[in-house]
Structures are given as C-alpha cells and as structure tokens.
Design an enzyme around this catalytic site. Structure first.
Site, PDB file in Angstrom:
ATOM      1  N   LEU A   1       0.933  -1.237  -0.086  1.00  0.00           N
ATOM      2  CA  LEU A   1      -0.128   0.039   0.000  1.00  0.00           C
ATOM      3  C   LEU A   1       0.887   1.311  -0.131  1.00  0.00           C
ATOM      4  O   LEU A   1       0.358   2.420   0.377  1.00  0.00           O
ATOM      5  CB  LEU A   1      -0.963   0.036   1.082  1.00  0.00           C
ATOM      6  CG  LEU A   1      -2.020  -0.811   1.136  1.00  0.00           C
ATOM      7  CD1 LEU A   1      -3.034  -1.029   2.384  1.00  0.00           C
ATOM      8  CD2 LEU A   1      -2.695  -1.083  -0.076  1.00  0.00           C
TER       9      LEU A   1
ATOM     10  N   ALA B   1       5.833  -2.769  -7.623  1.00  0.00           N
ATOM     11  CA  ALA B   1       7.218  -2.009  -8.073  1.00  0.00           C
ATOM     12  C   ALA B   1       7.191  -0.428  -7.855  1.00  0.00           C
ATOM     13  O   ALA B   1       6.090   0.066  -7.723  1.00  0.00           O
ATOM     14  CB  ALA B   1       7.845  -2.190  -9.495  1.00  0.00           C
TER      15      ALA B   1
ATOM     16  N   TYR C   1      15.160   3.659 -13.434  1.00  0.00           N
ATOM     17  CA  TYR C   1      13.635   2.635 -13.360  1.00  0.00           C
ATOM     18  C   TYR C   1      13.871   1.469 -14.440  1.00  0.00           C
ATOM     19  O   TYR C   1      13.701   0.503 -14.188  1.00  0.00           O
ATOM     20  CB  TYR C   1      12.583   3.531 -13.665  1.00  0.00           C
ATOM     21  CG  TYR C   1      11.174   2.775 -13.956  1.00  0.00           C
ATOM     22  CD1 TYR C   1      10.716   1.946 -13.121  1.00  0.00           C
ATOM     23  CD2 TYR C   1      10.936   3.025 -15.274  1.00  0.00           C
ATOM     24  CE1 TYR C   1       9.388   1.239 -13.274  1.00  0.00           C
ATOM     25  CE2 TYR C   1       9.649   2.170 -15.644  1.00  0.00           C
ATOM     26  CZ  TYR C   1       9.090   1.612 -14.706  1.00  0.00           C
ATOM     27  OH  TYR C   1       7.909   0.690 -14.903  1.00  0.00           O
TER      28      TYR C   1
ATOM     29  N   PHE D   1       3.944  -0.514 -23.155  1.00  0.00           N
ATOM     30  CA  PHE D   1       4.077   0.723 -23.323  1.00  0.00           C
ATOM     31  C   PHE D   1       3.334   1.516 -22.418  1.00  0.00           C
ATOM     32  O   PHE D   1       3.185   1.540 -21.248  1.00  0.00           O
ATOM     33  CB  PHE D   1       4.070   0.905 -24.883  1.00  0.00           C
ATOM     34  CG  PHE D   1       5.315   0.322 -25.409  1.00  0.00           C
ATOM     35  CD1 PHE D   1       5.548  -0.898 -25.592  1.00  0.00           C
ATOM     36  CD2 PHE D   1       5.954   1.023 -26.385  1.00  0.00           C
ATOM     37  CE1 PHE D   1       6.847  -1.386 -25.912  1.00  0.00           C
ATOM     38  CE2 PHE D   1       7.051   0.579 -27.031  1.00  0.00           C
ATOM     39  CZ  PHE D   1       7.531  -0.580 -26.633  1.00  0.00           C
TER      40      PHE D   1
ATOM     41  N   ARG E   1       3.623   8.305 -28.107  1.00  0.00           N
ATOM     42  CA  ARG E   1       3.447   7.180 -27.396  1.00  0.00           C
ATOM     43  C   ARG E   1       2.212   6.299 -27.955  1.00  0.00           C
ATOM     44  O   ARG E   1       1.338   6.643 -28.629  1.00  0.00           O
ATOM     45  CB  ARG E   1       2.974   7.646 -25.800  1.00  0.00           C
ATOM     46  CG  ARG E   1       4.027   8.310 -25.211  1.00  0.00           C
ATOM     47  CD  ARG E   1       5.429   7.643 -24.805  1.00  0.00           C
ATOM     48  NE  ARG E   1       6.559   8.246 -24.092  1.00  0.00           N
ATOM     49  CZ  ARG E   1       7.314   9.140 -24.661  1.00  0.00           C
ATOM     50  NH1 ARG E   1       7.484   9.319 -26.073  1.00  0.00           N
ATOM     51  NH2 ARG E   1       8.259   9.705 -23.929  1.00  0.00           N
TER      52      ARG E   1
HETATM   53  N1  UFG Z   1       3.356  14.705 -20.557  1.00  0.00           N
HETATM   54  C1  UFG Z   1       3.240  16.082 -20.559  1.00  0.00           C
HETATM   55  N2  UFG Z   1       2.458  16.665 -19.534  1.00  0.00           N
HETATM   56  C2  UFG Z   1       2.314  15.918 -18.556  1.00  0.00           C
HETATM   57  C3  UFG Z   1       2.486  14.460 -18.445  1.00  0.00           C
HETATM   58  C4  UFG Z   1       3.180  13.858 -19.486  1.00  0.00           C
HETATM   59  O1  UFG Z   1       3.485  16.545 -21.546  1.00  0.00           O
HETATM   60  O2  UFG Z   1       1.859  16.626 -17.550  1.00  0.00           O
HETATM   61  C5  UFG Z   1       4.136  13.975 -21.611  1.00  0.00           C
HETATM   62  C6  UFG Z   1       5.485  13.485 -21.259  1.00  0.00           C
HETATM   63  O3  UFG Z   1       6.460  14.270 -21.439  1.00  0.00           O
HETATM   64  C7  UFG Z   1       5.436  12.263 -22.425  1.00  0.00           C
HETATM   65  C8  UFG Z   1       4.071  11.883 -22.770  1.00  0.00           C
HETATM   66  O4  UFG Z   1       3.232  12.901 -21.997  1.00  0.00           O
HETATM   67  O5  UFG Z   1       6.094  12.809 -23.724  1.00  0.00           O
HETATM   68  C9  UFG Z   1       3.496  10.784 -21.813  1.00  0.00           C
HETATM   69  O6  UFG Z   1       3.907  10.792 -20.530  1.00  0.00           O
HETATM   70  P1  UFG Z   1       3.676   9.798 -19.505  1.00  0.00           P
HETATM   71  O7  UFG Z   1       4.299  10.315 -18.086  1.00  0.00           O
HETATM   72  O8  UFG Z   1       2.283   9.657 -19.566  1.00  0.00           O
HETATM   73  O9  UFG Z   1       4.099   8.379 -19.747  1.00  0.00           O
HETATM   74  P2  UFG Z   1       5.630   8.066 -19.987  1.00  0.00           P
HETATM   75  O10 UFG Z   1       5.700   7.852 -21.620  1.00  0.00           O
HETATM   76  O11 UFG Z   1       6.743   8.993 -19.585  1.00  0.00           O
HETATM   77  O12 UFG Z   1       5.648   6.720 -19.305  1.00  0.00           O
HETATM   78  C10 UFG Z   1       5.651   5.273 -19.735  1.00  0.00           C
HETATM   79  C11 UFG Z   1       5.397   4.696 -18.415  1.00  0.00           C
HETATM   80  C12 UFG Z   1       6.532   4.374 -17.503  1.00  0.00           C
HETATM   81  C13 UFG Z   1       7.842   4.112 -18.456  1.00  0.00           C
HETATM   82  C14 UFG Z   1       7.734   4.998 -19.616  1.00  0.00           C
HETATM   83  C15 UFG Z   1       8.888   4.471 -20.390  1.00  0.00           C
HETATM   84  O13 UFG Z   1       4.318   5.316 -17.652  1.00  0.00           O
HETATM   85  O14 UFG Z   1       6.377   3.754 -16.315  1.00  0.00           O
HETATM   86  O15 UFG Z   1       6.781   5.148 -20.397  1.00  0.00           O
HETATM   87  O16 UFG Z   1       9.556   5.692 -21.245  1.00  0.00           O
HETATM   88  F1  UFG Z   1       8.878   4.038 -17.472  1.00  0.00           F
END
Ligand code: UFG
Length: 321
Positions: A33, A72, A138, A166, A216
């Site tokens: 938790l 994790a 990570y 992803f 993404r």
């Molecule tokens: N983003 C914004 N504003 C925000 C949040 C995110 O512009 O407030 C952008 C980020 O910069 C990124 C995209 O939205 O370009 C997606 O970001 P997320 O944080 O939603 O997801 P990530 O792609 O960073 O993260 C995912 C998984 C992680 C993993 C990562 C690997 O959630 O666990 O991919 O790159 F580590």
C-alpha cells in the site's frame, strides 16, 4: 489456478486480479500500500499487506500455481533522484520474492516489465530484439529483473514471462489510475478537465515529431490484463519469454489532449514548458510476437475509448469503495 498478484492494490494489478477472479481463479494480493489502495483490491481476493521482500513470512504456507509480479516503484524522475530505492524495491525485492516462489515450487511467473528498458530507440515500431539501453534507473531495474528471470528460467525450475508495457490508459470495473503524485498524461489531462487540477503543462514541443510533442503508444488496461492471463497460461518451466505490449499506433501529446477535449467537452488550459528529463521522442510497440505466440488480440484499441473509460471512473469518483 491459485495465483499470487503482487501490486494487486495498484492500477494495473487490481485489474489483473479482477480478471483472474472473473475467470474463476483464486487470487491472493500482496501489496504494501505504498502507492496502491486497499479498496482497489477486488472483493473475493485474499489481501495480504506487506512488501515483496517479506513474502516468505507474509505468505508462509500458501501454495500458488502461478504469480503475477507487478509490485514496484515506477516513477522515472524519482528513480533518477533516488536510484538506490529502485534497486532495493525492484531488483532486491524481486530477488527475495523469487526465492520465496522457488522454495515453494511455484512453476510460473509473469513480470511487469516496461518499454523503458529500450531507452531511446533506433527504430520504431520497437520489437523485442531491439537493443536494451535504458536511460534511467527505473528502466535499468526492470531490465535487471528481466535478466534475473532469464537466468532462473534457464535452471528449469520456473517458467517466466516479461511483459514490456508501453503507455497504459483506461479503466476497468471501476478501477482507474489513482497515483499520488500523478505523472501520467491521460489522468493529468482528465483531472484538468474535471477541475481538480489547474491546467497542465506540455513537456517539450521541439521533438522531431510531426507536431513537436512526444509520441506514445497507448494500450487499454483491460487489454493489458488479458495479456497477463495468456502469459500465465503459457509459461513453461525452463523458458523465459519477452513480449512488448502496445497497439502499434503512436499519438502525440497534442493528439492525446485533443482526444481528451473531445471526450470531456472541456477546453484544457495548456502551457508549454521545456522537455522532461529522460523522455524519448517516440515509443511505439510492435506487439506482433504477443499476437502470434500468446494469441493476444487487443479489443479496446481506440484512444478515445480508453480516455472515455478513465473519464467515467474519475468523474463518478467511482473507484471501488
Ligand atoms: N507529458 C506532458 N505533461 C504531463 C505529463 C506527461 O507533456 O503533465 C508528456 C510526457 O512528457 C510524455 C508523454 O506525455 O511525452 C507521456 O508521458 P507519461 O508520463 O504519461 O508516460 P511516459 O511515456 O513517460 O511513461 C511510460 C510509463 C513509464 C515508463 C515510460 C517509459 O508510464 O512507466 O513510459 O518511457 F517508464
């Protein structure tokens, strides 16, 4: 099957546990938790509060036919600031969990790995043969566990599957994302639409992508859960297999925000800031292997559907309580 789900009070783990129960399996959730919520554990699961490090004591005497290991630490930025936390929770924790599972003869484990093991990819879509060059602790910690599982599987004592997710979105059975702090784009944008957050920031508009924002590959949490079920059923002692899980379609940050506006009917307050450290420009999966070898067929591939499902749960405040 009697299945252990670590991290089953979290976003993805609670959906995996829910689907296992729906299919008639017996589920035990182990979760400390630290980031999960007790009320996300589905009714019908046995809940054990504890760390994976202490699984030997916490689960003493319990027998399982398989384990799905999702517990994790999973914040990229935090992992850069505090890499030892990631080694302790993700690598050491999994090592101790694995020792417990091996001692009690658990034949199969499915592990929650990540696209972050690939770092900045040379080509997209990314398949499982792409070089693994994580760019943050990570990703390094998840790759270390993938390698640990390969080594253990090679001894023939256990079958292991690493699922490299992803970007996960959506909600299932009233279970949506509830992270604190929230760092993910879709829930942040939805909170802004709901008014519980004042606008949002786009991190970088100077990427080499069509509109300059990061691209993404979004996958629905329920489709992701189905892949876990298939992986668990297919794990055979002596083998370690790796599968990328995504839809093979890329959406830019701007495209996601436009979809959020269409679904919610709210115009978002958006400001643009510099790049966030450690964000690759484009991450799109090839999940051909999962489709071929697991027979995995994602059923909820529409980004708008994912956003609508997450919006429904957030707006109703209907996280299971
Ligand atoms: N983003 C914004 N504003 C925000 C949040 C995110 O512009 O407030 C952008 C980020 O910069 C990124 C995209 O939205 O370009 C997606 O970001 P997320 O944080 O939603 O997801 P990530 O792609 O960073 O993260 C995912 C998984 C992680 C993993 C990562 C690997 O959630 O666990 O991919 O790159 F580590």
């Amino acid at each position: 099957m009697r299945v252990l789900v670590t991290g089953g009070a979290g976003y993805i783990g609670s959906v995996v546990a829910t689907r296992l129960l729906e299919l008639g399996h017996t589920v035990t959730v182990l979760d400390d938790l630290s980031t999960g919520h007790a009320d996300a554990v589905p009714p019908g699961a046995t809940f054990v509060e504890g760390r994976v490090h202490d699984a030997a004591v916490a689960l003493a005497g319990e027998r399982f036919d398989g384990a799905v290991h999702l517990a994790a630490s999973s914040l990229v930025a935090e992992s850069i600031a505090n890499p030892e936390k990631y080694r302790l929770n993700n690598v050491v924790g999994t090592r101790l969990l694995l020792d417990t599972l091996l001692a009690s003869g658990v034949p199969a484990i499915v592990f929650s790995s990540t696209a972050a093991v690939y770092g900045e990819p040379e080509t997209v879509p990314i398949d499982e043969d792409a070089p693994t060059r994580p760019v943050n602790p990570y990703g390094e910690s998840k790759l270390a566990v993938d390698e640990m599982l390969a080594a253990e599987a090679a001894t023939g004592r256990i079958g292991a599957v690493s699922l490299r997710y992803f970007n996960v979105a959506g909600a299932y059975a009233g279970r949506g994302e509830r992270h604190d702090p929230e760092t993910h784009l879709v829930p942040i944008a939805l909170q802004a639409a709901l008014g519980t957050r004042a606008g949002l920031v786009v991190y970088g508009e100077d990427y080499p992508t069509p509109d300059g924002t990061c691209v993404r590959d979004y996958i629905h949490v329920a489709d992701l859960a189905e892949a876990h079920l298939g992986a668990l059923a297919s794990a055979r002692p002596g083998t370690h297999r790796v599968f990328n899980l995504g839809n093979g379609a890329g959406f830019s940050v701007r495209e996601v925000l436009a979809a959020v506006e269409r679904v919610t009917g709210v115009t978002l307050e958006v400001t643009v800031a510099g790049r966030r450290a450690g964000d690759p420009a484009v991450l799109v999966a090839s999940a051909a292997r999962a489709r071929r070898e697991l027979g995995w067929t994602p059923a909820r591939t529409s980004l708008e559907q994912m956003i609508a499902d997450a919006w429904g749960v957030l707006r109703s405040g209907s996280d299971p309580r």
